[in-house]
Motif scaffolding. Sequence first.
Motif, mmCIF file in Angstrom:
data_model
loop_
_atom_site.group_PDB
_atom_site.id
_atom_site.type_symbol
_atom_site.label_atom_id
_atom_site.label_comp_id
_atom_site.label_asym_id
_atom_site.label_seq_id
_atom_site.Cartn_x
_atom_site.Cartn_y
_atom_site.Cartn_z
ATOM 1 N N THR A 169 0.833 -1.271 -0.173
ATOM 2 C CA THR A 169 -0.039 -0.218 -0.072
ATOM 3 C C THR A 169 0.968 1.118 -0.054
ATOM 4 O O THR A 169 1.973 1.282 0.414
ATOM 5 C CB THR A 169 -0.818 0.091 1.294
ATOM 6 N N LYS A 170 0.439 2.205 -0.361
ATOM 7 C CA LYS A 170 0.927 3.495 -0.659
ATOM 8 C C LYS A 170 0.021 4.732 -0.104
ATOM 9 O O LYS A 170 -1.269 4.571 -0.103
ATOM 10 C CB LYS A 170 1.370 3.955 -2.131
ATOM 11 N N ARG A 171 0.375 5.674 0.485
ATOM 12 C CA ARG A 171 -0.105 6.891 1.153
ATOM 13 C C ARG A 171 0.013 8.154 0.162
ATOM 14 O O ARG A 171 1.062 8.560 -0.166
ATOM 15 C CB ARG A 171 0.191 7.046 2.549
ATOM 16 N N CYS A 172 -1.082 8.804 -0.083
ATOM 17 C CA CYS A 172 -1.164 10.013 -0.564
ATOM 18 C C CYS A 172 -2.393 10.866 0.067
ATOM 19 O O CYS A 172 -2.868 10.358 1.296
ATOM 20 C CB CYS A 172 -1.508 9.936 -1.986
ATOM 21 N N MET A 173 -2.550 11.863 -0.467
ATOM 22 C CA MET A 173 -3.565 13.085 0.185
ATOM 23 C C MET A 173 -4.501 13.670 -0.841
ATOM 24 O O MET A 173 -3.950 13.982 -1.759
ATOM 25 C CB MET A 173 -2.798 14.009 1.381
ATOM 26 N N VAL A 174 -5.805 14.003 -0.607
ATOM 27 C CA VAL A 174 -6.611 14.932 -1.251
ATOM 28 C C VAL A 174 -7.192 15.945 -0.546
ATOM 29 O O VAL A 174 -7.631 15.678 0.791
ATOM 30 C CB VAL A 174 -7.982 13.918 -1.838
ATOM 31 N N CYS A 175 -7.079 17.157 -1.078
ATOM 32 C CA CYS A 175 -7.555 18.308 -0.613
ATOM 33 C C CYS A 175 -9.018 18.807 -1.497
ATOM 34 O O CYS A 175 -8.695 18.884 -2.447
ATOM 35 C CB CYS A 175 -6.448 19.605 -0.456
ATOM 36 N N TYR A 176 -9.791 19.269 -0.636
ATOM 37 C CA TYR A 176 -11.019 19.745 -1.271
ATOM 38 C C TYR A 176 -11.384 21.312 -0.964
ATOM 39 O O TYR A 176 -10.907 21.720 -0.049
ATOM 40 C CB TYR A 176 -12.251 18.958 -0.633
ATOM 41 N N THR A 177 -12.110 21.676 -1.768
ATOM 42 C CA THR A 177 -12.694 23.092 -1.619
ATOM 43 C C THR A 177 -14.178 23.197 -1.916
ATOM 44 O O THR A 177 -14.816 22.244 -2.046
ATOM 45 C CB THR A 177 -12.202 23.899 -2.944
ATOM 46 N N PRO A 178 -14.803 24.102 -1.114
ATOM 47 C CA PRO A 178 -16.348 24.137 -1.061
ATOM 48 C C PRO A 178 -16.895 24.338 -2.350
ATOM 49 O O PRO A 178 -17.961 23.287 -2.341
ATOM 50 C CB PRO A 178 -16.448 25.620 -0.355
ATOM 51 N N SER A 179 -16.253 24.534 -3.213
ATOM 52 C CA SER A 179 -16.941 24.745 -4.551
ATOM 53 C C SER A 179 -16.696 23.598 -5.622
ATOM 54 O O SER A 179 -17.406 23.314 -6.467
ATOM 55 C CB SER A 179 -16.321 25.861 -5.819
ATOM 56 N N GLY A 180 -15.860 22.649 -5.161
ATOM 57 C CA GLY A 180 -15.724 21.435 -5.849
ATOM 58 C C GLY A 180 -14.710 21.630 -7.258
ATOM 59 O O GLY A 180 -14.441 20.931 -7.877
ATOM 60 N N HIS A 181 -14.097 23.017 -7.203
ATOM 61 C CA HIS A 181 -13.178 23.200 -8.173
ATOM 62 C C HIS A 181 -12.015 23.968 -7.222
ATOM 63 O O HIS A 181 -12.076 24.498 -6.316
ATOM 64 C CB HIS A 181 -13.842 24.176 -9.208
ATOM 65 N N PRO A 182 -10.761 23.970 -8.069
ATOM 66 C CA PRO A 182 -9.757 24.550 -7.433
ATOM 67 C C PRO A 182 -9.721 26.022 -7.126
ATOM 68 O O PRO A 182 -10.405 26.758 -7.819
ATOM 69 C CB PRO A 182 -8.444 24.412 -8.494
ATOM 70 N N SER A 183 -8.922 26.293 -6.221
ATOM 71 C CA SER A 183 -9.052 27.704 -5.684
ATOM 72 C C SER A 183 -7.885 28.548 -6.600
ATOM 73 O O SER A 183 -6.735 28.220 -6.115
ATOM 74 C CB SER A 183 -8.889 27.746 -4.179
ATOM 75 N N ILE A 184 -8.330 29.334 -7.490
ATOM 76 C CA ILE A 184 -7.177 30.032 -8.150
ATOM 77 C C ILE A 184 -7.601 31.413 -8.152
ATOM 78 O O ILE A 184 -8.490 31.848 -8.911
ATOM 79 C CB ILE A 184 -7.288 29.484 -9.577
ATOM 80 N N ASP A 185 -6.790 32.301 -7.432
ATOM 81 C CA ASP A 185 -7.437 33.585 -7.259
ATOM 82 C C ASP A 185 -6.362 34.203 -6.546
ATOM 83 O O ASP A 185 -5.385 33.901 -6.085
ATOM 84 C CB ASP A 185 -8.450 33.534 -6.023
ATOM 85 N N ARG A 186 -6.467 35.553 -6.505
ATOM 86 C CA ARG A 186 -5.675 36.580 -5.579
ATOM 87 C C ARG A 186 -6.113 36.549 -4.265
ATOM 88 O O ARG A 186 -7.376 36.886 -3.922
ATOM 89 C CB ARG A 186 -5.558 38.102 -6.194
ATOM 90 N N VAL A 187 -5.023 36.382 -3.347
ATOM 91 C CA VAL A 187 -5.330 36.465 -1.960
ATOM 92 C C VAL A 187 -5.385 37.827 -1.351
ATOM 93 O O VAL A 187 -6.432 38.047 -0.677
ATOM 94 C CB VAL A 187 -4.175 35.488 -1.079
ATOM 95 N N GLU A 188 -4.173 38.398 -1.484
ATOM 96 C CA GLU A 188 -4.004 39.683 -1.113
ATOM 97 C C GLU A 188 -2.805 40.365 -1.805
ATOM 98 O O GLU A 188 -1.754 39.762 -1.902
ATOM 99 C CB GLU A 188 -3.660 39.648 0.557
#
Length: 402
Positions: free
Chosen positions: A332-351
């Motif tokens: 077995t191998k281990r990895c990780m999945v991260c999620y956003t509320p919209s179900g789409h990646p967060s691609i944006d200006r933060v500040e």
Amino acid sequence: MTDFEYMVIGKGLLGCAATHYLSQWSQHVAVLGPDEPADFARHQGVFASHYDQGRQTRLLSRSPIWSEINRQAMLNYPVLQAQSGMSFYRPVGALYANADRVTRGNPYRDYRRIAQELEVAHEWYEPEDQSWREPFPDLDFPAGYSVLYEPAPAGYVNPRDYLRAELTLAEQHGAVAIRETTVDISQTAHAITIDTAEGNRYTAAKVLVAAGAFTNCHNLLPYPLDLPAKTETVILGEVSAADASRLEGYPTVLYRIDDPDISDIYMTPPIQYPNGRFYIKMGCNTSADSWPKTLEEMQAWFRDGDSNACHDALCRALDSLWPSVDILATETKRCMVCYTPSGHPSIDRVEGALYVATGGNGGGATGSDTLGRLAAGLVFDDRWPASIPRQPFRVQFLHSHR
């Protein structure tokens, strides 16, 4: 005066793609991130989930937006391969198996309806129609399952080589790869300062944070994103070189298994790994999945998390899917999945001049070339293509900071 005009934090699939496109528009671009750890058990830094040989690629996806992201990326695979000299893409097609009785797991389970709505080329087989077995006699699903076949360009990519292709092209355009780990980012009116765990400091006019599940770790952003991360378990089933050759050209599989311990199986045909051996790779959600919240918890999972908690269920599923194939050994191998509320990646200006691109939601590898291009365009001059809606990619923070 800054060291770089643009700096990308995170040398993963999305970060390298963004670096590639930024390097086409500027001679002063850098990507900062560590290489794959040589020894997971002793590694003290961050990890990633692209340390693998197979990721599914397909047009049939959970939404028209994801389908368009994937379509644009997949159309560009041959160009990336030709320009970089890296071969990373196998268009072997994809099989989707589902039964009405299975209600656990992924909500977008009506593959036929989605394929029709997205106008994705496909062949549909009702449960009583077993003719799909003729080209793929070594695969098996239980009685009562319908099957959908999506032909090429569906298939799989080698994520390590996919990343190398993007990074190679970025470096050919003059981008610099800094193999260090960022631990602090601070911003003034004139520049952004990046400090690394190795004790070095860099400055840039604009910074894009593309650190995947580790985006909220260290001090990369002024506010934490709404970006929960889930552990993910993969099993590798070793097969002989003869079986691997015989099964070459088999499609990838999405299978809604009816099992109390595992759900939503995704699988590649046998692929050769760096050790020279051949493995069928199968991943899924498991009843033992957890949601680590801190850097230490994430590191602990990647180093020595209990990925064998559902090993018996994984082995049963693997054996049932390939009844005529001899599975020589499993790991077995281990990895990780991260999620956003919209179900789409967060691609944006933060500040200010600080931007973010993260949140693959379990499907970011296929379209990472498109996602990197979107992020690069936004950072460069606020451009965004008309073919992809803007709003679903807006960043959402964990808490209000206004």
